[in-house]
Design a protein around this motif. Structure first.
Motif, PDB file in Angstrom:
ATOM      1  N   MET A   1       0.847  -1.176   0.000  1.00  8.71           N
ATOM      2  CA  MET A   1       0.000   0.000   0.000  1.00  8.71           C
ATOM      3  C   MET A   1       0.895   1.243   0.000  1.00  8.71           C
ATOM      4  O   MET A   1       1.841   1.331   0.772  1.00  8.71           O
ATOM      5  CB  MET A   1      -0.903  -0.009   1.234  1.00  8.71           C
ATOM      6  N   ALA A   2       0.609   2.192  -0.844  1.00  4.92           N
ATOM      7  CA  ALA A   2       1.390   3.425  -0.927  1.00  4.92           C
ATOM      8  C   ALA A   2       1.089   4.305   0.281  1.00  4.92           C
ATOM      9  O   ALA A   2      -0.045   4.373   0.747  1.00  4.92           O
ATOM     10  CB  ALA A   2       1.061   4.170  -2.212  1.00  4.92           C
ATOM     11  N   LYS A   3       2.140   4.978   0.757  1.00  6.93           N
ATOM     12  CA  LYS A   3       1.968   5.909   1.864  1.00  6.93           C
ATOM     13  C   LYS A   3       1.339   7.193   1.361  1.00  6.93           C
ATOM     14  O   LYS A   3       1.805   7.774   0.407  1.00  6.93           O
ATOM     15  CB  LYS A   3       3.335   6.248   2.457  1.00  6.93           C
ATOM     16  N   LYS A   4       0.269   7.625   1.977  1.00  7.30           N
ATOM     17  CA  LYS A   4      -0.358   8.896   1.618  1.00  7.30           C
ATOM     18  C   LYS A   4      -0.358   9.775   2.853  1.00  7.30           C
ATOM     19  O   LYS A   4      -0.463   9.293   3.970  1.00  7.30           O
ATOM     20  CB  LYS A   4      -1.784   8.677   1.128  1.00  7.30           C
ATOM     21  N   SER A   5      -0.250  11.073   2.630  1.00  8.39           N
ATOM     22  CA  SER A   5      -0.260  11.985   3.756  1.00  8.39           C
ATOM     23  C   SER A   5      -1.459  12.920   3.642  1.00  8.39           C
ATOM     24  O   SER A   5      -1.914  13.217   2.550  1.00  8.39           O
ATOM     25  CB  SER A   5       1.034  12.794   3.790  1.00  8.39           C
ATOM     26  N   PHE A   6      -1.940  13.366   4.769  1.00  9.27           N
ATOM     27  CA  PHE A   6      -3.068  14.285   4.757  1.00  9.27           C
ATOM     28  C   PHE A   6      -2.620  15.695   5.118  1.00  9.27           C
ATOM     29  O   PHE A   6      -3.427  16.605   5.167  1.00  9.27           O
ATOM     30  CB  PHE A   6      -4.178  13.817   5.717  1.00  9.27           C
ATOM     31  N   TYR A   7      -1.331  15.887   5.332  1.00  9.09           N
ATOM     32  CA  TYR A   7      -0.812  17.232   5.547  1.00  9.09           C
ATOM     33  C   TYR A   7      -0.345  17.760   4.206  1.00  9.09           C
ATOM     34  O   TYR A   7      -0.205  17.035   3.236  1.00  9.09           O
ATOM     35  CB  TYR A   7       0.344  17.232   6.554  1.00  9.09           C
ATOM     36  N   LYS A   8      -0.089  19.043   4.141  1.00  9.78           N
ATOM     37  CA  LYS A   8       0.410  19.644   2.914  1.00  9.78           C
ATOM     38  C   LYS A   8       1.867  20.006   3.123  1.00  9.78           C
ATOM     39  O   LYS A   8       2.221  20.620   4.130  1.00  9.78           O
ATOM     40  CB  LYS A   8      -0.388  20.898   2.563  1.00  9.78           C
ATOM     41  N   ILE A   9       2.693  19.634   2.165  1.00  7.74           N
ATOM     42  CA  ILE A   9       4.116  19.955   2.255  1.00  7.74           C
ATOM     43  C   ILE A   9       4.296  21.464   2.319  1.00  7.74           C
ATOM     44  O   ILE A   9       5.161  21.959   3.034  1.00  7.74           O
ATOM     45  CB  ILE A   9       4.889  19.345   1.066  1.00  7.74           C
ATOM     46  N   GLU A  10       3.434  22.193   1.635  1.00  5.05           N
ATOM     47  CA  GLU A  10       3.563  23.651   1.668  1.00  5.05           C
ATOM     48  C   GLU A  10       3.390  24.182   3.096  1.00  5.05           C
ATOM     49  O   GLU A  10       4.040  25.145   3.490  1.00  5.05           O
ATOM     50  CB  GLU A  10       2.612  24.334   0.698  1.00  5.05           C
ATOM     51  N   MET A  11       2.554  23.530   3.895  1.00  5.00           N
ATOM     52  CA  MET A  11       2.386  23.929   5.287  1.00  5.00           C
ATOM     53  C   MET A  11       3.710  23.768   6.042  1.00  5.00           C
ATOM     54  O   MET A  11       4.103  24.637   6.824  1.00  5.00           O
ATOM     55  CB  MET A  11       1.294  23.084   5.953  1.00  5.00           C
ATOM     56  N   LYS A  82       1.904  34.086   6.013  1.00  3.09           N
ATOM     57  CA  LYS A  82       1.591  33.853   7.428  1.00  3.09           C
ATOM     58  C   LYS A  82       0.095  33.571   7.599  1.00  3.09           C
ATOM     59  O   LYS A  82      -0.290  32.680   8.347  1.00  3.09           O
ATOM     60  CB  LYS A  82       2.002  35.055   8.274  1.00  3.09           C
ATOM     61  N   GLU A  83      -0.719  34.328   6.885  1.00  2.00           N
ATOM     62  CA  GLU A  83      -2.169  34.100   6.946  1.00  2.00           C
ATOM     63  C   GLU A  83      -2.531  32.734   6.373  1.00  2.00           C
ATOM     64  O   GLU A  83      -3.356  32.014   6.946  1.00  2.00           O
ATOM     65  CB  GLU A  83      -2.903  35.199   6.176  1.00  2.00           C
ATOM     66  N   TYR A  84      -1.909  32.391   5.253  1.00  2.00           N
ATOM     67  CA  TYR A  84      -2.162  31.096   4.620  1.00  2.00           C
ATOM     68  C   TYR A  84      -1.714  29.959   5.534  1.00  2.00           C
ATOM     69  O   TYR A  84      -2.431  28.962   5.687  1.00  2.00           O
ATOM     70  CB  TYR A  84      -1.470  31.036   3.266  1.00  2.00           C
ATOM     71  N   LEU A  85      -0.579  30.114   6.176  1.00  9.41           N
ATOM     72  CA  LEU A  85      -0.090  29.111   7.127  1.00  9.41           C
ATOM     73  C   LEU A  85      -1.079  28.942   8.269  1.00  9.41           C
ATOM     74  O   LEU A  85      -1.375  27.818   8.683  1.00  9.41           O
ATOM     75  CB  LEU A  85       1.288  29.502   7.671  1.00  9.41           C
ATOM     76  N   SER A  86      -1.611  30.037   8.762  1.00  6.09           N
ATOM     77  CA  SER A  86      -2.600  29.975   9.834  1.00  6.09           C
ATOM     78  C   SER A  86      -3.823  29.170   9.398  1.00  6.09           C
ATOM     79  O   SER A  86      -4.331  28.328  10.150  1.00  6.09           O
ATOM     80  CB  SER A  86      -3.004  31.391  10.240  1.00  6.09           C
ATOM     81  N   GLN A  87      -4.284  29.398   8.170  1.00  4.76           N
ATOM     82  CA  GLN A  87      -5.444  28.660   7.659  1.00  4.76           C
ATOM     83  C   GLN A  87      -5.117  27.183   7.479  1.00  4.76           C
ATOM     84  O   GLN A  87      -5.915  26.312   7.856  1.00  4.76           O
ATOM     85  CB  GLN A  87      -5.920  29.259   6.328  1.00  4.76           C
ATOM     86  N   LEU A  88      -3.952  26.885   6.908  1.00  6.55           N
ATOM     87  CA  LEU A  88      -3.548  25.489   6.720  1.00  6.55           C
ATOM     88  C   LEU A  88      -3.449  24.766   8.056  1.00  6.55           C
ATOM     89  O   LEU A  88      -3.880  23.615   8.192  1.00  6.55           O
ATOM     90  CB  LEU A  88      -2.201  25.408   5.992  1.00  6.55           C
ATOM     91  N   THR A  89      -2.879  25.440   9.051  1.00  7.15           N
ATOM     92  CA  THR A  89      -2.721  24.845  10.375  1.00  7.15           C
ATOM     93  C   THR A  89      -4.085  24.587  11.011  1.00  7.15           C
ATOM     94  O   THR A  89      -4.322  23.516  11.582  1.00  7.15           O
ATOM     95  CB  THR A  89      -1.869  25.763  11.279  1.00  7.15           C
ATOM     96  N   TYR A  92      -5.625  21.637   9.296  1.00  6.36           N
ATOM     97  CA  TYR A  92      -4.915  20.420   9.691  1.00  6.36           C
ATOM     98  C   TYR A  92      -5.420  19.927  11.052  1.00  6.36           C
ATOM     99  O   TYR A  92      -5.762  18.759  11.210  1.00  6.36           O
ATOM    100  CB  TYR A  92      -3.410  20.694   9.751  1.00  6.36           C
ATOM    101  N   TYR A  93      -5.491  20.823  12.026  1.00  3.94           N
ATOM    102  CA  TYR A  93      -5.944  20.418  13.354  1.00  3.94           C
ATOM    103  C   TYR A  93      -7.413  20.006  13.368  1.00  3.94           C
ATOM    104  O   TYR A  93      -7.799  19.111  14.115  1.00  3.94           O
ATOM    105  CB  TYR A  93      -5.653  21.501  14.400  1.00  3.94           C
ATOM    106  N   GLN A  94      -8.223  20.624  12.528  1.00  4.11           N
ATOM    107  CA  GLN A  94      -9.616  20.183  12.403  1.00  4.11           C
ATOM    108  C   GLN A  94      -9.670  18.748  11.901  1.00  4.11           C
ATOM    109  O   GLN A  94     -10.467  17.936  12.385  1.00  4.11           O
ATOM    110  CB  GLN A  94     -10.385  21.089  11.447  1.00  4.11           C
ATOM    111  N   MET A  95      -8.828  18.430  10.915  1.00  3.92           N
ATOM    112  CA  MET A  95      -8.793  17.076  10.365  1.00  3.92           C
ATOM    113  C   MET A  95      -8.290  16.089  11.421  1.00  3.92           C
ATOM    114  O   MET A  95      -8.854  14.999  11.573  1.00  3.92           O
ATOM    115  CB  MET A  95      -7.899  17.030   9.125  1.00  3.92           C
ATOM    116  N   ILE A  96      -7.270  16.462  12.157  1.00  6.27           N
ATOM    117  CA  ILE A  96      -6.745  15.596  13.225  1.00  6.27           C
ATOM    118  C   ILE A  96      -7.839  15.320  14.255  1.00  6.27           C
ATOM    119  O   ILE A  96      -8.023  14.175  14.685  1.00  6.27           O
ATOM    120  CB  ILE A  96      -5.520  16.248  13.916  1.00  6.27           C
TER     121      ILE A  96
END
Length: 107
Positions: A1-11, A82-89, A92-96
């Protein structure tokens, strides 16, 4: 099975750049070091992401001469990044939290 990630590398890139300006290889090495080798980002993956972030105005770059002929491109986090990072974060925590709700407590 291939490893998939749910985070974004850009984050991850933006988070590292929040602390200091870095050049590309330094970004990937920092992530690899911090994650004890669990996350390795190939050069072929890194640059398209950096160019995309730059095109969107989230990061900027500056060239620094190192040696006689070589230049290094350092990336800098812009206010929009910085704003985009805040949204990504936040996302991410909502998904976690959602995943944790399904999994339940650790045994």
């Amino acid at each position: 099975m291939a490893k998939k990630s749910f985070y974004k590398i850009e984050m991850l890139f933006l988070k590292i750049l929040e602390k200091e300006d870095c050049y590309g290889y330094q970004l990937t090495q920092s992530i690899q070091d911090i994650t004890n080798g669990q996350i390795k980002i190939a050069e072929g993956t890194m640059y398209p992401i950096l160019y995309k972030l730059q095109d969107q105005g989230y990061i900027s770059d500056r060239q620094v001469k190192v040696g006689k002929r070589q230049t290094r491109v350092y990336y800098h986090l812009e206010p929009a990044g910085k704003e985009y990072l805040s949204q990504l974060t936040h996302d991410y925590y909502q998904m976690i939290d959602a995943i944790q709700s399904v999994l339940g407590p650790r045994v």
